[in-house]
Design a protein around this motif. Sequence first.
Motif, mmCIF file in Angstrom:
data_model
loop_
_atom_site.group_PDB
_atom_site.id
_atom_site.type_symbol
_atom_site.label_atom_id
_atom_site.label_comp_id
_atom_site.label_asym_id
_atom_site.label_seq_id
_atom_site.Cartn_x
_atom_site.Cartn_y
_atom_site.Cartn_z
ATOM 1 N N GLY B 380 0.847 -1.213 0.096
ATOM 2 C CA GLY B 380 0.155 0.017 0.035
ATOM 3 C C GLY B 380 0.849 1.163 0.153
ATOM 4 O O GLY B 380 2.115 1.213 0.438
ATOM 5 N N CYS B 381 0.239 2.501 -0.521
ATOM 6 C CA CYS B 381 0.962 3.686 -0.603
ATOM 7 C C CYS B 381 1.385 4.064 0.684
ATOM 8 O O CYS B 381 2.834 4.341 0.862
ATOM 9 C CB CYS B 381 0.201 4.674 -1.162
ATOM 10 S SG CYS B 381 -0.639 4.426 -2.664
ATOM 11 N N MET B 382 0.778 4.162 1.613
ATOM 12 C CA MET B 382 0.980 4.800 2.906
ATOM 13 C C MET B 382 2.149 3.854 3.474
ATOM 14 O O MET B 382 2.904 4.253 4.317
ATOM 15 C CB MET B 382 -0.239 4.715 3.931
ATOM 16 C CG MET B 382 -1.236 5.550 3.594
ATOM 17 S SD MET B 382 -0.735 7.111 3.410
ATOM 18 C CE MET B 382 -2.174 8.060 2.966
ATOM 19 N N THR B 383 2.063 2.662 3.241
ATOM 20 C CA THR B 383 3.144 1.838 4.255
ATOM 21 C C THR B 383 4.783 2.119 3.699
ATOM 22 O O THR B 383 5.346 1.787 4.467
ATOM 23 C CB THR B 383 2.980 0.195 3.734
ATOM 24 O OG1 THR B 383 1.274 0.016 3.875
ATOM 25 C CG2 THR B 383 3.516 -0.845 4.802
ATOM 26 N N HIS B 384 4.690 2.540 2.411
ATOM 27 C CA HIS B 384 6.069 3.053 1.934
ATOM 28 C C HIS B 384 6.734 4.090 3.037
ATOM 29 O O HIS B 384 7.947 4.418 2.836
ATOM 30 C CB HIS B 384 6.030 3.515 0.655
ATOM 31 C CG HIS B 384 5.918 2.213 -0.355
ATOM 32 N ND1 HIS B 384 7.106 1.447 -0.732
ATOM 33 C CD2 HIS B 384 4.891 1.630 -0.859
ATOM 34 C CE1 HIS B 384 6.622 0.677 -1.505
ATOM 35 N NE2 HIS B 384 5.221 0.710 -1.688
ATOM 36 N N LEU B 385 5.603 4.725 3.634
ATOM 37 C CA LEU B 385 6.241 5.975 4.479
ATOM 38 C C LEU B 385 6.231 5.132 6.076
ATOM 39 O O LEU B 385 6.988 5.840 6.821
ATOM 40 C CB LEU B 385 5.036 6.959 4.655
ATOM 41 C CG LEU B 385 5.008 7.855 3.519
ATOM 42 C CD1 LEU B 385 4.194 8.866 3.509
ATOM 43 C CD2 LEU B 385 6.536 8.285 2.862
ATOM 44 N N THR B 386 6.125 4.098 6.161
ATOM 45 C CA THR B 386 6.487 3.426 7.321
ATOM 46 C C THR B 386 7.322 2.008 7.068
ATOM 47 O O THR B 386 6.656 0.796 7.185
ATOM 48 C CB THR B 386 5.052 2.943 8.147
ATOM 49 O OG1 THR B 386 4.278 2.021 7.308
ATOM 50 C CG2 THR B 386 4.167 4.074 8.634
ATOM 51 N N PRO B 387 8.432 2.200 6.692
ATOM 52 C CA PRO B 387 9.318 1.047 6.134
ATOM 53 C C PRO B 387 9.508 -0.252 7.146
ATOM 54 O O PRO B 387 9.454 -1.250 7.006
ATOM 55 C CB PRO B 387 10.754 1.583 5.917
ATOM 56 C CG PRO B 387 10.553 2.986 6.349
ATOM 57 C CD PRO B 387 9.311 3.515 6.705
ATOM 58 N N SER B 388 9.294 0.247 8.484
ATOM 59 C CA SER B 388 9.314 -1.068 9.476
ATOM 60 C C SER B 388 8.326 -1.758 9.361
ATOM 61 O O SER B 388 8.446 -3.135 9.786
ATOM 62 C CB SER B 388 9.410 -0.286 10.878
ATOM 63 O OG SER B 388 8.271 0.766 10.950
ATOM 64 N N ILE B 389 7.140 -1.554 8.664
ATOM 65 C CA ILE B 389 6.094 -2.350 8.504
ATOM 66 C C ILE B 389 6.436 -3.230 7.360
ATOM 67 O O ILE B 389 6.278 -4.459 7.556
ATOM 68 C CB ILE B 389 4.698 -1.795 8.289
ATOM 69 C CG1 ILE B 389 4.360 -0.843 9.542
ATOM 70 C CG2 ILE B 389 3.724 -2.820 7.828
ATOM 71 C CD1 ILE B 389 2.933 -0.152 9.489
ATOM 72 N N ILE B 390 7.031 -2.839 6.132
ATOM 73 C CA ILE B 390 7.463 -3.615 5.106
ATOM 74 C C ILE B 390 8.247 -4.658 5.783
ATOM 75 O O ILE B 390 8.713 -5.555 5.306
ATOM 76 C CB ILE B 390 7.862 -2.577 4.127
ATOM 77 C CG1 ILE B 390 6.725 -1.671 3.639
ATOM 78 C CG2 ILE B 390 8.504 -3.386 2.787
ATOM 79 C CD1 ILE B 390 7.030 -0.943 2.238
ATOM 80 N N ARG B 391 9.514 -3.939 6.469
ATOM 81 C CA ARG B 391 10.549 -4.860 6.903
ATOM 82 C C ARG B 391 9.824 -5.955 7.631
ATOM 83 O O ARG B 391 10.681 -7.186 7.434
ATOM 84 C CB ARG B 391 11.453 -3.878 7.636
ATOM 85 C CG ARG B 391 12.207 -4.781 8.882
ATOM 86 C CD ARG B 391 13.264 -5.684 8.067
ATOM 87 N NE ARG B 391 14.179 -4.952 7.423
ATOM 88 C CZ ARG B 391 15.465 -4.616 7.782
ATOM 89 N NH1 ARG B 391 15.797 -4.733 9.103
ATOM 90 N NH2 ARG B 391 16.394 -4.067 6.948
ATOM 91 N N ALA B 392 9.091 -5.522 8.566
ATOM 92 C CA ALA B 392 8.442 -6.849 9.452
ATOM 93 C C ALA B 392 7.814 -7.875 8.450
ATOM 94 O O ALA B 392 8.007 -9.002 8.829
ATOM 95 C CB ALA B 392 7.463 -5.968 10.393
#
Lengths: 110, 619, 361
Positions: B380-392
Amino acid sequence: MKNFGYTIQRDQSIDIDQNDRRIVNYLLSLEPSFNLCLGCGSCTGTCTAGHFVDFNIRRVHTLLRRGESKQLKTEMKKCMFCGKCQLVCPRGVNLRNLIITIQRAIEQIG
Amino acid sequence: MINFNLFVLPFFLGLIYVLVAVGKSWYHWIKALTPIDKVKLSTLIRHPKQALSALKEVFLESLVHRKMWKRNPLLGYMHMSFALGWFLLIVCGNIESRFYSGVHVNAPYYPIFLKFFIHDRLVIFFEVFSVPGFFRFLMDFLLLYILSGLVLALLKRQYSNFFGMKRTSRFQFTDRVAMTCLWLIFPLRLLAESFTAGHYGSGGGFLTQPLGDFLVQLLPVPSEFVAYAMWWGYSLSLGIFFVMLPYSRYMHIPTEVLLIFFRHAGIQPKKWYSSFSDTEVQSCSRCGVCIDICQMNTAGIHNAQTVYFIQGVRDRYVPEEITQKCLVCGRCQEICPVGINTDSLRLIKRRELGSGQSTDFSYLKSDDKPKTAQIVYFSGCMTHLTPSIIRAMTGILENAGISYLHLDKDRSICCGRPLMIAGKDRQANELIEINKQIIHETRATLLVTSCPICYRVFREEYNLPIRIQHHSQFILDLIKTGKIPLQGQFKKVVYHDPCDLGRGTKTYEAPREVLSKVTDLLPVKQEANNALCCGGSLGILNVTQQQRAMITKEALDILLENKPEILATACPLCKKTFATHASIPVMDIAELVYQSIPKPSYSASAQSHQAKSYANELI
Amino acid sequence: MECQLGNQKPPLFLNFTEMKKRIIIIGGGIAGMTVAGALPSNEFDIILIEKEILPGGHVAKWDRLFPSRRPAKEVLDFVQKSMAKNVVIKTGSTITTIHRDQNLFTLHLNGEEPIVGDAVVLATGFDLFDARKKEEYGYGIYNNVITSEELEQIFHEGKKLTTSEGKTPQRIGIIHCVGSRDEKVGNLYCSKVCCVTGVKQAIEIKEMLPECEIFSFYMDLRMYDRNFEELYYEAQQKWGINFIRGRLSECAENPGHSLIIKTEDTLTGHPLKMTVDMIILLVGFVPSPETKRIARMLDLQTGQDGFLLSSDEHYNDNSTSVPGVFLTGAVKGPACIVNTIADARATALQIERFLITGISE
């Protein structure tokens, strides 16, 4: 402005004297945070649409503040409205509302 | 005609008027249903079992006011006394009148004004066990019951706090007239019956007879005259109330009955302002319970709450500002005693405002085909601004040994909900079609997303023939199937329900279950379907950053009341919004799970470089 | 812990009506030490309280100072030496409570006897912005994202700058305004010194790793003080540092732990994407929670930005609304060392006047 007589093309500079700044005032009345931009480009850097196509909301925004509204119509159509720009703006510009207001203003100007 | 007097005319004419007016509205609403909905409705009526269950709900909601009781017993009692009390008064009055007239069908005014026509029998106390005596007792009792509700209604005007309401809705002129009449009906009935009973010295019940006897003694003028005037007043207040009903909030009484039938027939709100929407709008009783719970109050906005918005829709004029000033968090929908789809109504009105502008997404059509995978992760777009979620999430997927495709790793296409929530459905559909095509080409069987906004629109609008999961559900499945080993830290955590995940898709349990495996989950005063919006909502355009901050801070105050160590959520937008103001770390549930997976190699390399993540700090 | 520089140790709690007036300076950084050094020590008892084991504050952790790149130690040594021998320095001390009774201040330190003084100076300085709050920059998530403070430490310890994989970085991005001028983290103000620090650090990296390409991402370069602009000039002319006008929007990690940064090159008007081996975040100043706590105990006023407010920003910038309480240095907002030292000396004069004449303004 002095006319040297050999000008066949329209002056390409931004002519604040000539530009219709009513649109600025209209946008300001609907979204006062329009004025807060410091031109950092965070919005354009993160823009979802900007990664695919030449869509630069900071530039649009700046041009409008100068009273330039030509050729913005096609550009404004590219916004996906995802709101990332608003989430990164260091000045808290209410970008989504601004974009919708700009779209409407441009539509009205025709 | 024997049992007739001129004074019954206002009531009688008013009754005819209201029956015609309501009947006309019902006719129009039913007529304007789509053919499919009409079939649904007629199916319902032809199936007694379903129709009965609809009737049961009518009884529980329109008469007993069950939801009001749940909200506040005083409020419930007040509403029930009026609705059920009046209903029983009419029913019992009808039965009673049959004993006197001896026929089954009386003129409609006859039972209403029965005591005017019948006053010749004295019912002494023990005669209460006779049939007429019982009815006299019952009718007085019901009247007293309604009057007790009236006293509460009067008090509520003054002390709404006792009824669990800080603010109450504002009234329009027609509402005031109708309400005044409604409030006059029962005291006037009491007086008319009492004076009549007093004048004749008979005919009253345990309440009206003694009161009448007492009042008549005080009168300087002939009691017959006063009694007659009271009957006129009673009839007039009834008549005016009936005439005003279709133009006032009281129209909700007959409309809600129809709405309940619509709902039981399975009729859904449409994308446009349909007959169903109009029924919903007219069913709004303007009770105002949606006012206090609205977080717009926190931002200092007091004119855009759903009750005012619906009032505007009813009056066929809603200022755009009001339509737009809504977080679309869905809290009012949860609390609405009538069950109006408030969010969907807002979006309908936004669609009417914002559908004009065209968009051009032709630039998104490219020839390069995505890779294929069974499981596709769409951050999702927003998740690119919270990279720790992507990392997790990528960490969890890799740890579980799942091969997957991160569809929007480099660049994403918006899911369309941000456009949709602003009323731009047509434009959103362009994006949806493009995304659908891409997802289709991946040949995925499971689509996992980290963003509740995407999740909701994938489910509601995409019609994908594959499974769609928010990462909380996906992680829960992984835990349940033992794909990821966990060593929970069991820190004290509170969970914030994102609007689109919680109220939007009713995903309340999965995130909690996941959290309970790795943390010590503390309760929050307002959670699940009553959880507050974080203030970052994409649903609203015209609030300032400062107003958003007010909403965020208030939500944080409530979330952090039990002194948690970590604020957990399941939405990148909520996370970013809270992180700006929170005094404790804000983490996505994916992060909390990821840090609970034992990773010897990871922590060694992290130590070597003085890793500074929250995760490590907590380990 | 107590360091005694002089010979005689003044008793801390005495009937001091006959004694010299006592000044308590909270904070043993550049600001606090300069105040201590500028006060006439024969006329006053001076006590300096520092929460860390060693005095020196942030500057003790730094390598070289802008704009001249002189060693920070030189300045620190000078300031330390300027303090008279009879200044009592109490290190490792945390203040539990401060209590004001008429004209006297009683300070309770952790597990020690209370100290009573006639004037209190807040020289508690600042904290550096916690870069984790700017999640999209990846600090604490990606190993190759470090802060300017960490870079300074690497320089200070004489280590070689490497990526988390131990490789020599080929390309480094320096990100300006992290935690400053950013409504999203609640800090609207400019931290003043990061611009020039960024330029200084860019040059220092170049000195260490001449092959490394350096890109600075800035919104404005505020080279406001003497020789700052010259440093910028040098960075371009001598060191070939690239300056790109655009604020970092987001940062992602490649499989090899290099980083992709996304921003707009606002001068060309196009989004810009590039891969770098490391990024350095120039973290700004934030008011420290400890300062806020002390300020609350003393009823001091705080500005919108969270830093403390003096009586008047122009002509009474060291006194406060509470007579006898003085502010100095970065406790009032971002300040460079030059300004801090000047401010601290002005504070000393103010205190002296206050204790002699009783005028606090």
